[in-house]
Design an enzyme around this catalytic site. Structure first.
Site, PDB file in Angstrom:
ATOM      1  N   LEU A  49      40.642  47.029  33.865  1.00 35.62           N
ATOM      2  CA  LEU A  49      41.614  45.977  33.558  1.00 35.62           C
ATOM      3  C   LEU A  49      40.937  44.708  33.077  1.00 35.62           C
ATOM      4  O   LEU A  49      41.509  43.950  32.298  1.00 35.62           O
ATOM      5  CB  LEU A  49      42.460  45.672  34.805  1.00 35.62           C
ATOM      6  CG  LEU A  49      43.267  46.848  35.367  1.00 35.62           C
ATOM      7  CD1 LEU A  49      43.981  46.432  36.634  1.00 35.62           C
ATOM      8  CD2 LEU A  49      44.262  47.365  34.341  1.00 35.62           C
ATOM      9  N   GLY A  50      39.749  44.437  33.550  1.00 35.19           N
ATOM     10  CA  GLY A  50      39.021  43.234  33.149  1.00 35.19           C
ATOM     11  C   GLY A  50      37.575  43.368  33.566  1.00 35.19           C
ATOM     12  O   GLY A  50      37.230  44.053  34.533  1.00 35.19           O
ATOM     13  N   GLU A  51      36.696  42.700  32.812  1.00 36.88           N
ATOM     14  CA  GLU A  51      35.269  42.829  33.073  1.00 36.88           C
ATOM     15  C   GLU A  51      34.601  41.489  32.889  1.00 36.88           C
ATOM     16  O   GLU A  51      34.952  40.725  31.975  1.00 36.88           O
ATOM     17  CB  GLU A  51      34.646  43.880  32.143  1.00 36.88           C
ATOM     18  CG  GLU A  51      33.228  44.281  32.545  1.00 36.88           C
ATOM     19  CD  GLU A  51      32.756  45.523  31.803  1.00 36.88           C
ATOM     20  OE1 GLU A  51      33.477  45.927  30.883  1.00 36.88           O
ATOM     21  OE2 GLU A  51      31.697  46.066  32.144  1.00 36.88           O
ATOM     22  N   GLY A  52      33.666  41.157  33.782  1.00 33.80           N
ATOM     23  CA  GLY A  52      32.950  39.902  33.707  1.00 33.80           C
ATOM     24  C   GLY A  52      31.460  40.120  33.819  1.00 33.80           C
ATOM     25  O   GLY A  52      30.949  41.247  33.710  1.00 33.80           O
ATOM     26  N   GLU A  53      30.739  39.011  34.061  1.00 35.89           N
ATOM     27  CA  GLU A  53      29.288  39.068  34.101  1.00 35.89           C
ATOM     28  C   GLU A  53      28.789  39.816  35.336  1.00 35.89           C
ATOM     29  O   GLU A  53      27.800  40.530  35.281  1.00 35.89           O
ATOM     30  CB  GLU A  53      28.722  37.650  34.082  1.00 35.89           C
ATOM     31  CG  GLU A  53      27.198  37.593  34.142  1.00 35.89           C
ATOM     32  CD  GLU A  53      26.696  36.160  34.190  1.00 35.89           C
ATOM     33  OE1 GLU A  53      27.542  35.251  34.173  1.00 35.89           O
ATOM     34  OE2 GLU A  53      25.471  35.971  34.265  1.00 35.89           O
ATOM     35  N   PHE A  54      29.498  39.657  36.458  1.00 29.30           N
ATOM     36  CA  PHE A  54      28.998  40.197  37.710  1.00 29.30           C
ATOM     37  C   PHE A  54      29.802  41.396  38.218  1.00 29.30           C
ATOM     38  O   PHE A  54      29.461  41.970  39.226  1.00 29.30           O
ATOM     39  CB  PHE A  54      28.993  39.105  38.786  1.00 29.30           C
ATOM     40  CG  PHE A  54      28.166  37.921  38.416  1.00 29.30           C
ATOM     41  CD1 PHE A  54      26.786  37.980  38.482  1.00 29.30           C
ATOM     42  CD2 PHE A  54      28.765  36.752  37.984  1.00 29.30           C
ATOM     43  CE1 PHE A  54      26.024  36.889  38.146  1.00 29.30           C
ATOM     44  CE2 PHE A  54      28.006  35.658  37.648  1.00 29.30           C
ATOM     45  CZ  PHE A  54      26.627  35.723  37.717  1.00 29.30           C
ATOM     46  N   ASP A  66      38.476  27.363  45.795  1.00 31.40           N
ATOM     47  CA  ASP A  66      38.504  27.798  44.386  1.00 31.40           C
ATOM     48  C   ASP A  66      39.942  28.021  43.944  1.00 31.40           C
ATOM     49  O   ASP A  66      40.236  28.959  43.214  1.00 31.40           O
ATOM     50  CB  ASP A  66      37.678  29.074  44.209  1.00 31.40           C
ATOM     51  CG  ASP A  66      37.370  29.346  42.733  1.00 31.40           C
ATOM     52  OD1 ASP A  66      37.577  28.431  41.905  1.00 31.40           O
ATOM     53  OD2 ASP A  66      36.934  30.458  42.411  1.00 31.40           O
ATOM     54  N   SER A 120      33.733  44.005  37.641  1.00 28.32           N
ATOM     55  CA  SER A 120      34.914  44.364  36.863  1.00 28.32           C
ATOM     56  C   SER A 120      36.051  44.688  37.817  1.00 28.32           C
ATOM     57  O   SER A 120      35.847  44.892  39.013  1.00 28.32           O
ATOM     58  CB  SER A 120      34.620  45.564  35.958  1.00 28.32           C
ATOM     59  OG  SER A 120      34.237  46.688  36.726  1.00 28.32           O
ATOM     60  N   LYS A 133      49.563  52.651  43.489  1.00 30.29           N
ATOM     61  CA  LYS A 133      48.801  52.033  42.408  1.00 30.29           C
ATOM     62  C   LYS A 133      48.115  50.780  42.931  1.00 30.29           C
ATOM     63  O   LYS A 133      48.773  49.898  43.503  1.00 30.29           O
ATOM     64  CB  LYS A 133      49.720  51.691  41.240  1.00 30.29           C
ATOM     65  CG  LYS A 133      48.982  51.376  39.942  1.00 30.29           C
ATOM     66  CD  LYS A 133      49.977  51.221  38.804  1.00 30.29           C
ATOM     67  CE  LYS A 133      49.254  51.030  37.472  1.00 30.29           C
ATOM     68  NZ  LYS A 133      50.211  50.891  36.351  1.00 30.29           N
TER      69      LYS A 133
END
Length: 999
Positions: free
Chosen positions: A593-598, A723, A600, A615
């Site tokens: 669904l989404g991926e980042g630097e550190f 945050d 997913s 789900k």
């Protein structure tokens, strides 16, 4: 000769003199013919025009002309037409005459100015249009164009007048004319309106805590500038020396109510703001008019009228109930409820009892006194239990059945007994017959006649009060034979009796022996199974034993503990996660669904105990670039969410450990799947996606209330989020917002603050000023971030502090700057935002107060039923939408909006020959002129939606630069146009909303 011949002589000589003057002027001006006379340069003209027409139509010049030749030089406001006459003489360049450049006048005065140009007669249907600040003025009846024709040229004078100027008339005015597809522009005429100071921000009434500092703001503008501010408290000046506008008055604290106002001074005079009352919060008054609305056997419905709230909203109320019986123990039952709706039903009361009831309510300061006690009584009810020890005897001699019982306990009778009801059912040969008998209140036995022999009689008994019939006892059966008789049947609830202790001891002993035997047999079988895993241990007695295989005993931990231990996390964290670890075989991973630097986030399906599939969303880490500390922080977030249980706080479903291809255990956190993703992306899509979706203000406020509820829950449990932002809030399927992403959250075990002890990446633009300075975090630091999150929601996903770099944020906030009020944001909503950004954390409201304020504001808004109720209109602000997922969908909103009601067509109309501007008419709706957008790329959204998207990318939106509170603003920035930060804050940055710096 008398006065009569004088006009005759003037009529004879003036035309001749006038023609001669024109001829001389034309000869002197050749080859650049100019308009003779003083008209062009004058501010006001008294000359009578020779011809005043809307346009010079029907005039046929004797010259031939051709369009402008390509490559011929021309500049700025000069058009050089190439005209060919019989003698082939070129015409000079055309330009407006110089006119007055700057006009300064007082408010409500009249002004008139003009521009003029001389045009060869070969150009017909020439018109002059008036423009203000880049917008064409249409429909204004005080703009007049006059034509003065001659043999070769026509002098055109366009005059513009305003009868009573206002501050909104400030600006730059120019004339425009098109000849041969060339645009001629005059020099600008600047109008500056001066008057008394005008307030753009006045002090607001406040309710403050006693001896607590607070700020009041006053801002006024000219011209003329500067504007100086004096503060007045209770009719006495606070400051002897004036302060330049804007001015912020810091009051160290008050002990009693006071009235404040401010005075704005400039060279034109003085203006006084409205007086605002500052109230001191106090303990509320006790409720009044406590009354009984309804009473039943076990409940009482009461109502009350709240007393004076002490200038602080009520939070909740407490109902105190105690028995009025003097023989009772005097204990008080307390029932807590919300302040609204001033009604409460007290339950779990005894029937036919008297109670004393009092009500007390609390606000931010404390609890009020208890209201005057009132006396209330419950009604009589039906008994709650059945009679006890029901026994049945058969008396064959009298052919009757005798029944005996014990009455229910007094406290469970729920009233005064009036008798008993006996139900006896006779069953014989498939035939059943039920009869009822009534017995008086003093009876504890009854006799009924035998109805049928060789049948079964079933007896049940119920106690009866005026409140009704209680439950029936358990059925007791007795058989009535044809010959012989039975003299006793067991009772439904036998009375306790004595048993033989020897039998009891013997029974217990036998039970222990039986349990021990079962355990011994099970252990022996288990041992045999392990020993025979690799061979046969049950050989014949005379056979020779060659090899005896015994399974090696393992002293390893369970697989779950070993996997957690292999991650290298602390023992404390392992113990926290042990009960939420899920078997990896129950989880099926899907698409990313989404991926980042550190890490997913992946879609997954979790198998439930009942066989169904749920789900879920699965957060994973990239172990290639993750340190041991980051792995422990990743799992600490899961441990933090484990104990949360609130509809507005995301909950943890479990933790799963998977062995990677390199043989390294990889942690995965399982969370509920959110259909609409994070709130920030949802807001961006609603504003920037093709075909923007409209989100009503009521829905945006509901988002804020949901976040406030979740943060109130975390704050009450002593958790700091640290945050909080729109990107860390998720949307459920029912559009409920959940607070998520607890990667930086902390549990406070002592005190009310947390000091960050190491360097970490932090979201700078959401951090409170005290946290930027000292790295100290409290729940009020989360309140600051909540205010920024509210601003994100109100702007539908815009980046906070545009144009301010991360390293400039502390100085920017230290100078008193805050996020500006978004467009279309209610003043009440912005006041709630601004209260979250007070410099002193003690002055900021709690999440409970913020929730109540937002709920009150939401209740005050009308329900969204049709487009007439819509408060917000999507202005389609220009902001880059790159990187947004393709084909994403938004939640459907139950709202149908006609595009024609949102934005009208902005397509410029064809040029018209008569230029007029209607200014300050006396009618209420006709007193201002109309501003044309001036962009040719705008199309009607109802007929060409795609063109609207093109216009959004390539053209300046109508009203993109506007004036609010006397300061120019832009949609692309929430900072005032032309305003500058301090000297060291002069650079903009292009960072995204996730900007972080090392602290």
């Amino acid at each position: 000769m008398g006065p009569a011949p004088l006009p005759l002589l003037l009529g004879l000589f003036l035309p001749a003199l006038w023609r001669r003057a024109i001829t001389e002027a034309r000869e002197e001006a050749k080859p650049y013919p100019l308009f003779p006379g003083p008209f062009p340069g004058s501010l006001q003209t008294d000359h009578t025009p020779l011809l005043s027409l809307p346009h010079a139509s029907g005039y046929q010049p004797a010259l031939m002309f051709s369009p402008t030749q390509p490559g011929r030089p021309h500049t700025g406001n000069v058009a050089i037409p190439q005209v060919t006459s019989v003698e082939s003489k070129p015409l000079p360049p055309l330009a407006f005459k110089h006119t007055v450049g700057h006009i300064i006048l007082s408010e409500h005065k009249g002004v008139k100015f003009n521009c003029s140009i001389s045009v060869p007669n070969i150009y017909q249907d020439t018109t002059i249009s008036w423009w203000k600040d880049g917008k064409e003025l249409l429909g204004a009846h005080h703009a007049i164009t006059q034509f003065y024709p001659d043999d070769e040229v026509t002098a055109i004078i366009a005059s513009f007048s305003i009868t009573s100027v206002q501050r909104s008339d400030n600006g730059s005015y120019i004339c425009k004319m098109k000849i041969n597809n060339e645009e001629i522009v005059s020099d600008p005429i600047y109008i500056e309106v001066q008057g008394l100071p005008h307030f753009t921000k006045q002090p607001e009434s406040m309710n403050v805590t006693r001896n607590t500092a607070f700020n009041l703001t006053c801002q006024a503008v000219g011209p003329p500038e500067p504007v100086n501010i004096f503060w007045v408290q209770n009719s006495s000046r606070v400051n002897e020396q004036p302060e330049k506008s804007p001015s912020v008055l810091t009051v160290p604290g008050l002990t009693e109510m006071a009235v404040f106002s401010c005075e704005a001074h400039n060279d034109k005079g003085l203006t006084v703001s409205k007086g605002v009352q500052i109230n001191i919060k106090a303990i509320p008054s006790p409720p009044t008019e406590v009354s009984i609305r309804n009473s039943t056997a076990h409940s009482i419905l009461i109502s009350w009228v709240p007393g004076f709230d002490g200038y602080s909203p009520f939070r909740n109320c407490s109902i105190q109930v105690k028995e009025a019986d003097p023989l009772s123990n005097g204990s008080v039952m307390i029932f807590n409820t919300s302040a609204l709706p001033h009604l409460y039903q007290i339950k779990q009361l005894q029937a036919l009892a008297n109670y004393s009831i009092g009500v007390s309510c609390m606000n931010e300061i404390g609890w009020s006194a208890v209201s005057p006690w009132i006396l209330a009584s419950t009604t009589e009810g039906a008994p709650s239990v059945a009679p006890l020890n029901v026994t049945v005897f058969l008396n064959e001699s009298s052919d009757n059945v005798d029944i005996r019982w014990m009455k229910p306990p007094t406290k469970q009778q729920d009233g005064e007994l009036v008798g008993y009801r006996i139900s006896h059912v006779w069953q014989s040969a498939g035939i059943s017959k039920e009869l009822l008998e009534e017995v008086g209140q003093n009876g504890s036995r009854a006799r009924i006649s035998v109805q049928v022999h060789n049948a079964t009689c079933t007896v049940r008994i119920a106690a009866v009060t005026r409140g009704g019939v209680g439950p029936f006892s358990d059925p007791v059966k007795i058989f009535i034979p044809a010959h012989g008789w039975v003299d006793y049947a067991p009772s439904s609830t036998p009375a306790p009796g004595n048993a033989d202790p020897v039998l009891i001891i013997f029974g217990c002993f036998c039970g222990f022996i039986l349990i021990g035997l079962i355990l011994y047999i099970s252990l022996a079988i288990r041992k045999r199974v392990q020993e025979t895993k690799f061979g046969n241990a049950f050989t014949e007695e005379d056979s020779e034993l060659v090899v005896n295989y015994i399974a090696k005993k393992s002293f390893c931990r369970r697989a779950i503990e070993l996997t957690l231990h292999s991650l290298g996390v602390s023992e404390e964290l392992q113990n926290k996660l042990e009960d939420v670890v899920i078997d990896r075989n129950l989880l099926i991973l899907g698409k990313i669904l989404g991926e980042g630097e550190f890490g997913s986030v992946m879609e997954g399906n979790l198998k439930q105990e009942d066989g169904t599939s749920l789900k879920v969303a699965v957060k994973t880490m990239k172990l290639d670039n993750s340190s041991q500390r980051e792995i422990e922080e990743f799992l600490s977030e899961a441990a933090c969410m484990k104990d949360f249980s609130h509809p507005n706080v995301i909950r943890l479903l479990g933790v799963c450990i998977e062995m990677s291809s390199q043989g390294i255990p990889k942690p995965m956190v399982i969370l509920p799947f959110m259909k609409y993703g994070d709130l920030h992306t949802y807001l961006l899509y609603s504003r920037l996606e093709t075909g923007p979706k409209h989100i009503p203000l009521q829905t945006l406020l509901k988002f804020m209330v949901d976040i406030a509820l979740g943060m109130e829950y975390l704050s009450n449990r002593n958790f700091l989020h640290r945050d909080l932002a729109a990107r860390n809030c998720m949307l459920r399927d029912d559009m409920t917002v959940c607070v998520a992403d607890f990667g930086l959250s902390k549990k406070i075990y002592s005190g009310d603050y947390y000091r960050q002890g190491r360097i970490a990446k932090m979201p700078v633009k959401w951090i409170a000023i005290e946290s930027l300075a000292d790295r100290v975090y409290t729940s009020k630091s989360d309140v600051w971030a909540f205010g920024v999150t509210m601003w994100e929601i109100a702007t539908r996903g815009m980046t906070p502090y545009p144009g301010v770099q991360n390293h400039e944020m502390y100085d920017y906030l230290l100078h008193g700057h805050r996020l500006k009020q978004p467009e279309d944001c209610l003043d009440e909503l912005y006041e709630i935002m601004y209260s979250c950004w007070r410099t002193d954390p003690l002055d900021r409201p709690t999440f409970s107060v913020l929730r109540l304020q937002l709920e009150k504001l939401l209740e005050s808004l009308p329900d969204v039923r049709n487009q007439a109720d819509v408060i917000y209109v999507n202005t389609q602000l220009l902001e880059s939408s790159e990187g947004l997922a393709q084909g994403s969908t938004l939640a459907p909103l139950d709202l149908n909006i006609d595009p024609d009601s949102i934005i009208a067509s902005c397509t410029p109309r064809a040029a018209i020959s008569v230029v007029t501007a209607e200014v300050h008419d006396s009618k209420p709706h006709e007193g201002r002129y109309i501003l044309n957008g001036g962009s040719e790329e705008w199309e009607d959204l109802t007929s060409a939606p795609s063109a609207a998207v093109t216009a959004e990318k390539n053209s300046v939106l109508p009203g993109e630069r506007l004036v609010r509170n006397g300061v120019s603003w832009s949609h692309s920035s929430m900072l005032p146009l032309g305003s500058s930060l301090p000297d060291e804050l002069l650079f903009a940055d292009d960072s995204s909303e996730g900007s972080e710096v090392l602290m």
